[in-house]
Scaffold this motif. Structure first.
Motif, PDB file in Angstrom:
ATOM      1  N   LEU A 166       0.823  -1.199   0.000  1.00 30.29           N
ATOM      2  CA  LEU A 166       0.000   0.000   0.000  1.00 30.29           C
ATOM      3  C   LEU A 166       0.864   1.260   0.000  1.00 30.29           C
ATOM      4  CD1 LEU A 166      -2.776  -1.053   2.562  1.00 30.29           C
ATOM      5  CD2 LEU A 166      -2.971  -0.913   0.075  1.00 30.29           C
ATOM      6  N   GLN A 167       1.949   1.256   0.748  1.00 25.57           N
ATOM      7  CA  GLN A 167       2.838   2.417   0.779  1.00 25.57           C
ATOM      8  C   GLN A 167       3.402   2.721  -0.599  1.00 25.57           C
ATOM      9  OE1 GLN A 167       5.606   1.103   3.775  1.00 25.57           O
ATOM     10  NE2 GLN A 167       4.495   2.085   5.455  1.00 25.57           N
ATOM     11  N   THR A 168       3.690   1.674  -1.366  1.00 28.61           N
ATOM     12  CA  THR A 168       4.280   1.840  -2.691  1.00 28.61           C
ATOM     13  C   THR A 168       3.236   2.189  -3.750  1.00 28.61           C
ATOM     14  OG1 THR A 168       6.022   0.255  -2.148  1.00 28.61           O
ATOM     15  CG2 THR A 168       5.647   0.714  -4.487  1.00 28.61           C
ATOM     16  N   ASN A 169       2.093   1.512  -3.698  1.00 24.06           N
ATOM     17  CA  ASN A 169       1.125   1.607  -4.788  1.00 24.06           C
ATOM     18  C   ASN A 169      -0.070   2.513  -4.496  1.00 24.06           C
ATOM     19  OD1 ASN A 169       2.012  -0.637  -6.880  1.00 24.06           O
ATOM     20  ND2 ASN A 169       2.291  -1.497  -4.837  1.00 24.06           N
ATOM     21  N   PHE A 170      -0.354   2.767  -3.229  1.00 24.46           N
ATOM     22  CA  PHE A 170      -1.481   3.619  -2.864  1.00 24.46           C
ATOM     23  C   PHE A 170      -1.041   4.645  -1.822  1.00 24.46           C
ATOM     24  CE2 PHE A 170      -3.306  -0.367  -4.346  1.00 24.46           C
ATOM     25  CZ  PHE A 170      -4.306   0.052  -5.217  1.00 24.46           C
ATOM     26  N   PRO A 171      -0.091   5.506  -2.151  1.00 27.04           N
ATOM     27  CA  PRO A 171       0.371   6.505  -1.178  1.00 27.04           C
ATOM     28  C   PRO A 171      -0.793   7.373  -0.725  1.00 27.04           C
ATOM     29  CG  PRO A 171       1.107   7.053  -3.406  1.00 27.04           C
ATOM     30  CD  PRO A 171       0.556   5.672  -3.477  1.00 27.04           C
ATOM     31  N   GLY A 172      -0.783   7.668   0.564  1.00 27.16           N
ATOM     32  CA  GLY A 172      -1.881   8.444   1.119  1.00 27.16           C
ATOM     33  C   GLY A 172      -2.968   7.581   1.731  1.00 27.16           C
ATOM     34  N   TYR A 173      -2.788   6.258   1.689  1.00 28.45           N
ATOM     35  CA  TYR A 173      -3.778   5.366   2.314  1.00 28.45           C
ATOM     36  C   TYR A 173      -3.826   5.640   3.815  1.00 28.45           C
ATOM     37  CZ  TYR A 173      -0.411   2.439   4.800  1.00 28.45           C
ATOM     38  OH  TYR A 173       0.526   1.994   5.679  1.00 28.45           O
ATOM     39  N   THR A 174      -4.931   5.251   4.450  1.00 26.61           N
ATOM     40  CA  THR A 174      -5.040   5.372   5.903  1.00 26.61           C
ATOM     41  C   THR A 174      -5.504   4.048   6.500  1.00 26.61           C
ATOM     42  OG1 THR A 174      -7.299   6.232   5.714  1.00 26.61           O
ATOM     43  CG2 THR A 174      -5.526   7.848   5.895  1.00 26.61           C
ATOM     44  N   PHE A 175      -5.043   3.774   7.684  1.00 31.56           N
ATOM     45  CA  PHE A 175      -5.432   2.577   8.426  1.00 31.56           C
ATOM     46  C   PHE A 175      -6.818   2.814   9.029  1.00 31.56           C
ATOM     47  CE2 PHE A 175      -5.243   0.028  12.427  1.00 31.56           C
ATOM     48  CZ  PHE A 175      -5.067  -1.236  11.862  1.00 31.56           C
ATOM     49  N   ALA A 176      -7.758   1.890   8.762  1.00 28.66           N
ATOM     50  CA  ALA A 176      -9.149   2.087   9.193  1.00 28.66           C
ATOM     51  C   ALA A 176      -9.543   1.160  10.344  1.00 28.66           C
ATOM     52  CB  ALA A 176     -10.089   1.877   8.007  1.00 28.66           C
ATOM     53  N   GLY A 177      -8.572   0.437  10.902  1.00 26.83           N
ATOM     54  CA  GLY A 177      -8.877  -0.405  12.056  1.00 26.83           C
ATOM     55  C   GLY A 177      -8.568  -1.866  11.818  1.00 26.83           C
ATOM     56  N   ALA A 178      -8.465  -2.612  12.911  1.00 27.34           N
ATOM     57  CA  ALA A 178      -8.167  -4.043  12.841  1.00 27.34           C
ATOM     58  C   ALA A 178      -8.735  -4.735  14.070  1.00 27.34           C
ATOM     59  CB  ALA A 178      -6.650  -4.275  12.759  1.00 27.34           C
ATOM     60  N   SER A 179      -8.828  -6.043  13.982  1.00 31.55           N
ATOM     61  CA  SER A 179      -9.265  -6.824  15.139  1.00 31.55           C
ATOM     62  C   SER A 179      -8.567  -8.175  15.122  1.00 31.55           C
ATOM     63  CB  SER A 179     -10.786  -7.013  15.140  1.00 31.55           C
ATOM     64  OG  SER A 179     -11.191  -7.820  14.047  1.00 31.55           O
ATOM     65  N   TYR A 180      -8.457  -8.749  16.317  1.00 28.01           N
ATOM     66  CA  TYR A 180      -7.814 -10.054  16.480  1.00 28.01           C
ATOM     67  C   TYR A 180      -8.610 -10.878  17.469  1.00 28.01           C
ATOM     68  CZ  TYR A 180      -4.524 -13.604  18.165  1.00 28.01           C
ATOM     69  OH  TYR A 180      -3.949 -14.805  18.532  1.00 28.01           O
ATOM     70  N   ASP A 181      -8.849 -12.127  17.129  1.00 26.43           N
ATOM     71  CA  ASP A 181      -9.211 -13.135  18.126  1.00 26.43           C
ATOM     72  C   ASP A 181      -8.471 -14.403  17.726  1.00 26.43           C
ATOM     73  OD1 ASP A 181     -10.815 -14.661  16.287  1.00 26.43           O
ATOM     74  OD2 ASP A 181     -12.537 -13.396  16.720  1.00 26.43           O
ATOM     75  N   HIS A 182      -8.643 -15.469  18.473  1.00 33.13           N
ATOM     76  CA  HIS A 182      -7.828 -16.654  18.217  1.00 33.13           C
ATOM     77  C   HIS A 182      -8.218 -17.393  16.934  1.00 33.13           C
ATOM     78  CE1 HIS A 182      -5.374 -16.461  21.769  1.00 33.13           C
ATOM     79  NE2 HIS A 182      -6.432 -16.329  22.545  1.00 33.13           N
ATOM     80  N   SER A 183      -9.339 -17.013  16.338  1.00 33.10           N
ATOM     81  CA  SER A 183      -9.734 -17.672  15.089  1.00 33.10           C
ATOM     82  C   SER A 183      -9.259 -16.910  13.859  1.00 33.10           C
ATOM     83  CB  SER A 183     -11.256 -17.864  15.039  1.00 33.10           C
ATOM     84  OG  SER A 183     -11.918 -16.620  15.189  1.00 33.10           O
ATOM     85  N   VAL A 184      -9.333 -15.576  13.885  1.00 28.94           N
ATOM     86  CA  VAL A 184      -8.930 -14.782  12.715  1.00 28.94           C
ATOM     87  C   VAL A 184      -8.346 -13.440  13.143  1.00 28.94           C
ATOM     88  CG1 VAL A 184     -10.651 -15.750  11.118  1.00 28.94           C
ATOM     89  CG2 VAL A 184     -11.213 -13.722  12.455  1.00 28.94           C
ATOM     90  N   ALA A 185      -7.551 -12.871  12.240  1.00 27.66           N
ATOM     91  CA  ALA A 185      -7.108 -11.478  12.359  1.00 27.66           C
ATOM     92  C   ALA A 185      -7.505 -10.767  11.074  1.00 27.66           C
ATOM     93  CB  ALA A 185      -5.597 -11.396  12.561  1.00 27.66           C
ATOM     94  N   THR A 186      -7.975  -9.538  11.204  1.00 20.79           N
ATOM     95  CA  THR A 186      -8.424  -8.809  10.023  1.00 20.79           C
ATOM     96  C   THR A 186      -8.094  -7.332  10.173  1.00 20.79           C
ATOM     97  OG1 THR A 186     -10.335  -8.368   8.580  1.00 20.79           O
ATOM     98  CG2 THR A 186     -10.763  -8.461  10.940  1.00 20.79           C
ATOM     99  N   ALA A 187      -7.758  -6.673   9.061  1.00 20.47           N
ATOM    100  CA  ALA A 187      -7.447  -5.245   9.077  1.00 20.47           C
ATOM    101  C   ALA A 187      -8.068  -4.571   7.866  1.00 20.47           C
ATOM    102  CB  ALA A 187      -5.933  -5.020   9.079  1.00 20.47           C
ATOM    103  N   LEU A 188      -8.419  -3.303   8.045  1.00 26.37           N
ATOM    104  CA  LEU A 188      -9.033  -2.487   6.996  1.00 26.37           C
ATOM    105  C   LEU A 188      -8.155  -1.278   6.683  1.00 26.37           C
ATOM    106  CD1 LEU A 188     -12.811  -2.204   7.971  1.00 26.37           C
ATOM    107  CD2 LEU A 188     -11.970  -2.875   5.728  1.00 26.37           C
TER     108      LEU A 188
END
Length: 380
Positions: A166-188
């Motif tokens: 994302l830093q290389t191909n979509f400069p200016g992106y922003t982190f929109a949040g993430a979550s973790y539990d023992h089954s999955v991890a996900t980020a937006l």
């Protein structure tokens, strides 16, 4: 142990990209993978006297007491590997049953001593290796351990590579949040400056007199060490300044199988830009398709893609109040269906269920909507 992270129901949300990746690195440091012969591992009920005696005699007994208490509230199972006993986490059950090649609802109802015997009988005749995931004092997964079986893709590296892309191909992106539990991890992530990427889509919305406010491109990465998800990239759109998330059809999936590596994941990242273009053509078809019985079509599609009835009824009622019975496009109905994810997050904020819901919603893009545009009373 960090914030009782050993607990089966542990979950954590993040607003900082750096904090999220640092957290994953800490989890990886407190975890390990180990191969064992499948027919050499054994399951024991957690309240068995042998287990209790071994735990009481162990040097870390005081540290393990809350871990065992949590296990007794959930799986009530322990895995014996060589001469050591390890509590089994809830998220491991799916992979254990898969490895033992046994299934059925009755397994949830039998006593744990009986379940342990069933699993042990199956494991005794199992061929090949088991790949065991140790994480934070418990067993989180028991995968197949042969070369064509489970392939390890470490979570911190997957998310770090995505950030670098994302830093290389979509400069200016922003982190929109993430979550973790023992089954999955996900980020937006929000691709804030991608006006070129959205130009065609905005033109389509204006052509069909549909709202364009707050429209932004986005990306979700979801992955799992315990068999609930591959390393999956979901192109999506944020609507109304992030209030609604619109999945853009099928994700770019990379299953943990057949020796896949981080190089394969790099290849998936390089397909992202083209994936947005493919998705827009599917949405255009939905915009041009008029539904004469939109509530019935919505209910029929939700049933087809696996939205639970209770959630589907709430979504349909909310849609009915907004649109009444007037005709509208399949795209507008699809926007309504995306509310199902918000309702699930409100009622059952479990990572694996939310990921499954988002996948199910995305399937609606490829549905033959006209097959569900029927008059009369729709029966579930």
């Amino acid at each position: 142990m960090n914030d009782k992270v050993f607990m089966d129901q542990y979950r954590k949300s993040f607003l900082s990209e750096e904090e999220f990746i640092a957290f994953l690195e800490e989890r990886e440091a407190n975890s390990a993978w180990e191969r064992q012969k499948s027919n050499k591992i054994r399951f024991i009920a957690a309240d068995d006297e042998k287990v209790q005696k071994r735990m009481e005699d162990s040097e870390d007994y005081s540290e393990m007491q809350p871990v065992m208490k949590d296990t007794m509230e959930h799986t009530r199972l322990v895995l014996k590997v060589q001469d050591s006993f390890y509590p089994v986490r809830s998220c491991a059950v799916k992979t254990i049953l898969d490895r033992a090649r046994v299934s059925g609802n009755a397994l949830n109802k039998v006593e744990k001593t009986v379940l342990a015997k069933i699993l042990n009988y199956c494991m005794e005749v199992a061929s090949g290796d088991a790949l065991i995931r140790f994480c934070e004092k418990k067993i989180s997964a028991v995968h197949g351990g042969d070369p064509s079986d489970y392939a390890v893709l470490e979570m911190p590296e997957l998310f770090r590579k995505t950030v670098e892309y994302l830093q290389t191909n979509f400069p200016g992106y922003t982190f929109a949040g993430a979550s973790y539990d023992h089954s999955v991890a996900t980020a937006l992530w929000e691709l804030s400056n991608e006006t070129e990427l959205l130009q065609e889509y905005k033109k389509l919305l204006e052509e069909y007199k549909l709202p364009t406010e707050g429209l932004k491109a986005g990306l979700r990465l979801t992955t799992s060490d315990v068999g609930y998800s591959g390393a999956n990239l979901y192109p999506l759109l944020f609507l109304k300044d992030g209030v609604n998330i619109l999945p853009l059809g099928s994700p770019l999936k990379l299953e943990h199988k057949n020796g896949v590596s981080l190089e394969h994941f790099d290849g998936q990242l390089n397909l992202l830009y083209a994936q947005y273009g493919k998705a827009l053509s599917n949405l255009e078809k939905m915009m041009s398709l008029v539904l004469f019985h939109p509530v019935n079509a919505m209910l029929g599609v939700m049933k087809r893609i696996g939205i639970p009835k209770k959630i589907a009824m709430e979504v349909a009622e909310n849609f009915r109040q907004e649109y009444e019975e007037r005709c509208c496009s399949a795209y507008e109905v699809y926007l309504g269906i995306t509310e199902a994810e918000h309702i699930l997050m409100r009622d059952e904020p479990e990572g694996a269920k939310i990921v499954k819901m988002e996948e199910n919603i995305a399937r609606a893009v490829h549905i033959r909507w006209k097959d569900y545009d029927l008059a009369g009373e729709m029966k579930w």
